[in-house]
Design a protein around this motif. Structure first.
Motif, PDB file in Angstrom:
ATOM      1  N   ILE A 135       0.849  -1.205   0.000  1.00 16.50           N
ATOM      2  CA  ILE A 135       0.000   0.000   0.000  1.00 16.50           C
ATOM      3  C   ILE A 135       0.878   1.246   0.000  1.00 16.50           C
ATOM      4  CG2 ILE A 135      -1.724   1.273   1.332  1.00 16.50           C
ATOM      5  CD1 ILE A 135      -3.043  -1.069   0.299  1.00 16.50           C
ATOM      6  N   ASP A 136       1.999   1.186   0.748  1.00 14.03           N
ATOM      7  CA  ASP A 136       2.910   2.324   0.757  1.00 14.03           C
ATOM      8  C   ASP A 136       3.498   2.564  -0.635  1.00 14.03           C
ATOM      9  OD1 ASP A 136       2.439   2.792   3.349  1.00 14.03           O
ATOM     10  OD2 ASP A 136       4.283   1.912   4.118  1.00 14.03           O
ATOM     11  N   LEU A 137       3.753   1.465  -1.355  1.00 14.28           N
ATOM     12  CA  LEU A 137       4.278   1.618  -2.710  1.00 14.28           C
ATOM     13  C   LEU A 137       3.246   2.299  -3.605  1.00 14.28           C
ATOM     14  CD1 LEU A 137       6.270  -1.595  -3.612  1.00 14.28           C
ATOM     15  CD2 LEU A 137       7.075   0.596  -2.802  1.00 14.28           C
ATOM     16  N   LEU A 138       1.982   1.986  -3.377  1.00 16.56           N
ATOM     17  CA  LEU A 138       0.909   2.613  -4.162  1.00 16.56           C
ATOM     18  C   LEU A 138       0.958   4.122  -3.979  1.00 16.56           C
ATOM     19  CD1 LEU A 138      -1.486   1.762  -5.948  1.00 16.56           C
ATOM     20  CD2 LEU A 138      -2.910   1.780  -3.936  1.00 16.56           C
ATOM     21  N   ALA A 139       1.351   4.562  -2.759  1.00 21.21           N
ATOM     22  CA  ALA A 139       1.435   5.990  -2.495  1.00 21.21           C
ATOM     23  C   ALA A 139       2.593   6.625  -3.254  1.00 21.21           C
ATOM     24  CB  ALA A 139       1.602   6.239  -0.997  1.00 21.21           C
ATOM     25  N   ALA A 140       3.581   5.814  -3.635  1.00 20.15           N
ATOM     26  CA  ALA A 140       4.755   6.384  -4.292  1.00 20.15           C
ATOM     27  C   ALA A 140       4.560   6.532  -5.799  1.00 20.15           C
ATOM     28  CB  ALA A 140       5.979   5.511  -4.015  1.00 20.15           C
ATOM     29  N   VAL A 141       3.510   5.912  -6.343  1.00 18.53           N
ATOM     30  CA  VAL A 141       3.306   5.991  -7.791  1.00 18.53           C
ATOM     31  C   VAL A 141       2.960   7.432  -8.175  1.00 18.53           C
ATOM     32  CG1 VAL A 141       1.843   5.216  -9.680  1.00 18.53           C
ATOM     33  CG2 VAL A 141       2.575   3.598  -7.947  1.00 18.53           C
ATOM     34  N   PRO A 142       3.670   8.014  -9.148  1.00 24.34           N
ATOM     35  CA  PRO A 142       3.435   9.418  -9.510  1.00 24.34           C
ATOM     36  C   PRO A 142       2.014   9.641 -10.028  1.00 24.34           C
ATOM     37  CG  PRO A 142       5.464   8.611 -10.483  1.00 24.34           C
ATOM     38  CD  PRO A 142       4.783   7.429  -9.902  1.00 24.34           C
ATOM     39  N   SER A 143       1.506  10.855  -9.791  1.00 21.21           N
ATOM     40  CA  SER A 143       0.109  11.119 -10.137  1.00 21.21           C
ATOM     41  C   SER A 143      -0.107  11.085 -11.646  1.00 21.21           C
ATOM     42  CB  SER A 143      -0.322  12.463  -9.562  1.00 21.21           C
ATOM     43  OG  SER A 143       0.463  13.486 -10.090  1.00 21.21           O
ATOM     44  N   VAL A 144       0.933  11.404 -12.420  1.00 21.30           N
ATOM     45  CA  VAL A 144       0.739  11.416 -13.870  1.00 21.30           C
ATOM     46  C   VAL A 144       0.438  10.001 -14.369  1.00 21.30           C
ATOM     47  CG1 VAL A 144       3.185  11.136 -14.453  1.00 21.30           C
ATOM     48  CG2 VAL A 144       1.679  12.305 -16.013  1.00 21.30           C
ATOM     49  N   VAL A 145       0.969   9.003 -13.663  1.00 22.38           N
ATOM     50  CA  VAL A 145       0.705   7.618 -14.062  1.00 22.38           C
ATOM     51  C   VAL A 145      -0.753   7.260 -13.794  1.00 22.38           C
ATOM     52  CG1 VAL A 145       1.314   5.226 -13.610  1.00 22.38           C
ATOM     53  CG2 VAL A 145       3.089   6.945 -13.697  1.00 22.38           C
ATOM     54  N   PHE A 146      -1.276   7.719 -12.648  1.00 19.54           N
ATOM     55  CA  PHE A 146      -2.686   7.495 -12.370  1.00 19.54           C
ATOM     56  C   PHE A 146      -3.557   8.214 -13.396  1.00 19.54           C
ATOM     57  CE2 PHE A 146      -1.293   6.373  -8.050  1.00 19.54           C
ATOM     58  CZ  PHE A 146      -1.979   5.190  -7.925  1.00 19.54           C
ATOM     59  N   GLY A 147      -3.117   9.427 -13.780  1.00 14.54           N
ATOM     60  CA  GLY A 147      -3.867  10.176 -14.780  1.00 14.54           C
ATOM     61  C   GLY A 147      -3.922   9.413 -16.093  1.00 14.54           C
ATOM     62  N   LEU A 148      -2.777   8.898 -16.503  1.00 16.72           N
ATOM     63  CA  LEU A 148      -2.695   8.150 -17.755  1.00 16.72           C
ATOM     64  C   LEU A 148      -3.556   6.898 -17.691  1.00 16.72           C
ATOM     65  CD1 LEU A 148      -1.110   8.420 -20.404  1.00 16.72           C
ATOM     66  CD2 LEU A 148       0.597   6.896 -19.450  1.00 16.72           C
ATOM     67  N   TRP A 149      -3.483   6.210 -16.564  1.00 15.57           N
ATOM     68  CA  TRP A 149      -4.270   4.993 -16.375  1.00 15.57           C
ATOM     69  C   TRP A 149      -5.760   5.332 -16.410  1.00 15.57           C
ATOM     70  CZ3 TRP A 149      -7.328   3.713 -11.965  1.00 15.57           C
ATOM     71  CH2 TRP A 149      -7.804   2.402 -11.960  1.00 15.57           C
ATOM     72  N   GLY A 150      -6.129   6.413 -15.721  1.00 14.28           N
ATOM     73  CA  GLY A 150      -7.534   6.810 -15.704  1.00 14.28           C
ATOM     74  C   GLY A 150      -8.023   7.170 -17.086  1.00 14.28           C
ATOM     75  N   ARG A 151      -7.194   7.801 -17.879  1.00 19.22           N
ATOM     76  CA  ARG A 151      -7.637   8.269 -19.187  1.00 19.22           C
ATOM     77  C   ARG A 151      -7.671   7.133 -20.204  1.00 19.22           C
ATOM     78  NH1 ARG A 151      -4.579  11.605 -23.563  1.00 19.22           N
ATOM     79  NH2 ARG A 151      -3.853   9.470 -23.697  1.00 19.22           N
TER      80      ARG A 151
END
Lengths: 362, 375
Positions: free
Chosen positions: B176-192
């Motif tokens: 879960i801590d690693l999930l916090a380290a994932v950069p937000s741009v990656v989440f943005g890309l995944w979401g899009r």
């Protein structure tokens, strides 16, 4: 004691003595689960209101309701509540694993497509919309330089600040600093970017740049420093507090002045922990997009000089490629995202392993 | 992280206490005992830069320290650290000052009401821009994200601290801590690129069966909506709230838990009566920190929202915009006034997050004092 022994005996004539309350058999939970899935599938497909996802969601709700009812009948209300909450807590965990698995899977499957030698050896200079090539060399250079400069700025500042808080700071002023370091952790990265935009790009840099605002990698480093500083101060502070007081006292007893004690005794003892904190801060800074977007200017060509002209960074590269209309851009964006995540995770995992080894070593 | 300060705070503060008195005593002894020492020590001290020469003179002890030099080096070092500490305050004040300095000209040029106007047209000859729709979008996405994330995060935190076997709990907590380290741009890309599909299907389904509820109304197109943004945001704040709450839950005094169990409480009753009340201030603080993070999130929302500046409670139609996402999206084509306008909106964001963070920290600090005095 006497009541304990006599109570079953007294009950014996009427019925079997019960030392344990009745429990729901393990198989019953399984049965309820199967029944819930079957019922929900029948409901959903029978009425044609949805697909597999709805079946799963409805099955979970039916399972929870069924479990509560069954347990309520057999074990009583308290056990029923206990079981339902336990099931809810477990399902919350499974729910959280879904995005984690999905992000990892998408990242690896889409990112591997363009992850070749060409990607790491070329920049985006002269890469047109119809060109399937192009890479992130310039972005990797940018990320490394910006984060490196930011680390050089932040580490001395952050460590000194932590030393002040732990070793020298007294009373209200030190408390205020400590409090605002915590508050600073929550400053949005875009605000740090805007600050450097207002302060460095629009006010200071025109002085050196013939009155025109000069975007540069160094400006990005400044913004990243603002974000890294509180993280480094906090972790260093924790580590300095862990240094045993007898070590300090022993040093003072030998007549060593305080500043030398701190530099020669306290800091080396806390060093592995401080390094861990710095690595975590670096990992966080490397992934920041918003401040770099505002002050580094982007750019497609390789620029080794962080103090002049536009620079890109890996995170910014991902964002720019994601917004690019070329049909080859998404693959590049995913490959860069995979590179970025690999970089960040390697740093994070290394830092955590270092911290763990330390803790056990001590 | 949580359990270190209370125990070791005393150790840390104990150290300096010893020194200050030591330095004073050493200096006093020196001036009284041997008046000639400073002159005699001067070359020695100059070579060794400070009072470390004192170690060479074992029998002399602290009394042999050349007073002024040792004091001088210490003074310099202390001043240096204090300057570094003050930098933190300077930076926060400087952020406010420079943002205000650049925002004021643009606000003066604004021909619409900054707080109520819904559009964002700062680049026109008569600039019109307002924070209304943006602030609304920011609050709506953040609150929705928290509503989605907090129950799940508390569930995971309880699972990790009280349900999972210790070994698995540690490993999963690490994950879960690693999930916090994932950069937000990656989440943005995944979401899009990926999450957009399922959310669009869900939106269409919700619209088909629940369009009588206003928030699920509208006639499309669906997908790049407040719902998608909030879901991505929820996934991003989840690890923060989880790891802070887990720390708090883990610190529950074992005596309280065992007392509850000994009285015949079931596991859930034990959690409800011993763990949750103990952890409540920590959970509130963690939620506020998550809110601060959600309010300031930029890139992931810039990539997943529909970027339409209007006030609408419909959460599934394309649309939605936030202060931070607007800055990222509108910065590229902003002129001078446009940049000032964006800085003004950033100033609003800074003020909101500052208030949220100060409140959160104050809650956490009060709790820390409480636990320290109890321990």
């Amino acid at each position: 004691m006497s009541t304990l022994t006599t109570a079953p005996g007294a009950a014996a004539p009427g019925q079997r003595p019960q030392l344990r309350t009745r429990r729901l058999p393990t198989l019953a939970a399984l049965g309820i689960a199967v029944a819930a899935v079957v019922l929900s599938a029948a409901l959903v497909y029978g009425t044609g209101i949805g697909g597999t996802a709805l079946v799963v969601a409805l099955a979970v709700v039916l399972y929870l309701a069924g479990l509560y009812l069954a347990s309520n009948v057999v074990e009583g209300r308290r056990q029923a509540r206990n079981r339902t909450w336990s099931a809810l807590i477990h399902s919350a965990f499974v729910l959280a694993l879904l995005p984690l698995v999905s992000v990892t899977w998408t990242l690896v499957s889409k990112g591997a497509e363009r992850l070749d030698g060409n990607f790491f050896q070329t920049s985006m200079n002269n890469i047109g919309a119809r060109d399937p090539n192009g890479g992130a060399y310039h972005a990797i250079v940018g990320t490394l330089e910006q984060v490196g400069v930011a680390t050089l700025i932040t580490v001395p500042l952050g460590v000194l600040c932590a030393i002040y808080i732990v070793e020298y700071g007294r009373g209200r002023f030190a408390f205020t600093i400590r409090f605002f370091v915590d508050v600073m952790t929550g400053i949005p990265s875009i605000v740090a970017g805007l600050f450097v935009l207002a302060f460095w790009i629009l006010i200071i840099s025109p002085i050196f740049n013939n009155g025109r605002p000069g975007y540069s990698g160094f400006a990005a480093s400044l913004a990243l420093s603002v974000l890294m500083l509180p993280t480094i101060v906090r972790s260093t502070e924790e580590m300095l507090r862990l240094v045993p007081a007898p070590l300090r006292e022993g040093s003072y007893a030998l007549g060593i002045p305080k500043w030398k004690t701190i530099l020669r005794i306290v800091l080396p003892t806390a060093l592995p922990g401080i390094v861990t904190g710095v690595m975590l801060a670096v990992a966080r800074a490397a992934g920041e997009t918003a401040p770099v977007l505002l002050v580094a200017g982007g750019g497609a060509a390789i620029n080794f000089n962080p103090f002049e002209n536009n620079q890109s960074s890996l995170a910014l590269y991902v964002y720019q490629q994601a917004g690019d209309a070329s049909r080859y851009a998404p693959a590049r964006a995913w490959a860069a995202a995979l590179t970025l995540v690999a970089l960040v995770l390697i740093l994070t995992i290394a830092a955590k392993l270092l911290a763990r080894r330390n803790r056990f070593g001590r | 992280m949580g359990d270190t300060p209370d125990g070791s705070a005393n150790a840390g503060t104990g150290g300096p206490g010893v020194t200050t008195s030591h330095a004073r005593v050493a200096g006093a002894a020196l001036s009284v005992d041997v008046p000639g020492t400073p002159a005699h020590r001067a070359p020695n001290g100059a070579g060794g830069r400070g009072g470390d020469s004192g170690t060479g003179h074992g029998p002399g002890g602290g009394g042999a320290l050349p007073r002024r030099r040792a004091f001088g080096a210490d003074r310099v070092f202390q001043g240096l650290t204090m300057a570094a500490g003050t930098m933190v305050l300077v930076i926060i004040v400087a952020i406010a000052i420079f943002l205000i300095a650049k925002a004021v000209p643009a606000l003066n040029a604004n021909t619409a009401n900054f707080f109520t106007f819904e559009g964002w047209f700062p680049n026109e000859s008569s600039p019109r821009f307002g924070i209304g729709a943006l602030a609304f979008g920011t609050l709506l996405t953040s609150i929705l994200a928290l509503l989605l994330a907090v129950p799940v995060a508390l569930g995971i935190a309880l699972y990790l601290s009280h349900y999972a076997p210790r070994r698995i709990g540690t490993a999963l907590g690490f994950l879960i801590d690693l999930l916090a380290a994932v950069p937000s741009v990656v989440f943005g890309l995944w979401g899009r690129d990926f999450f957009y599909g399922p959310v669009r299907d869900l939106s269409v389904w919700l619209n088909k069966y629940f369009s009588w509820i206003p928030i699920f109304g509208g006639d499309g197109p669906f997908g790049k909506s407040i719902l998608l943004g909030s879901l991505v945001l929820a996934i991003m704040v989840l690890p923060i709230i989880t790891s802070l709450s887990r720390e708090v839950f883990r610190q529950t005094p074992t005596a309280n838990e065992e007392a509850a169990l000994a009285l015949g409480a079931t596991k859930w009753e034990m959690i409800r009566t011993a763990v949750l009340p103990y952890g409540r201030p920590g959970v509130i603080g963690a939620t506020m920190l998550g809110l601060g993070r959600a309010l300031g999130e930029t890139i992931a929302l810039a990539m997943t929202l529909g970027i339409v500046s209007n006030i609408s409670f419909n959460i599934i139609e394309n649309g939605g915009n936030t202060v931070a996402a607007n800055i990222a999206n509108a910065f590229g084509e902003a002129n001078d006034v446009g940049r000032g306008a964006l800085i003004a909106s950033g100033l609003v964001l800074f003020s909101i997050t500052l208030i949220v963070n100060i409140t959160a920290r104050a809650i956490i600090y009060r709790r820390r004092e409480f636990t320290e005095s109890a321990a």
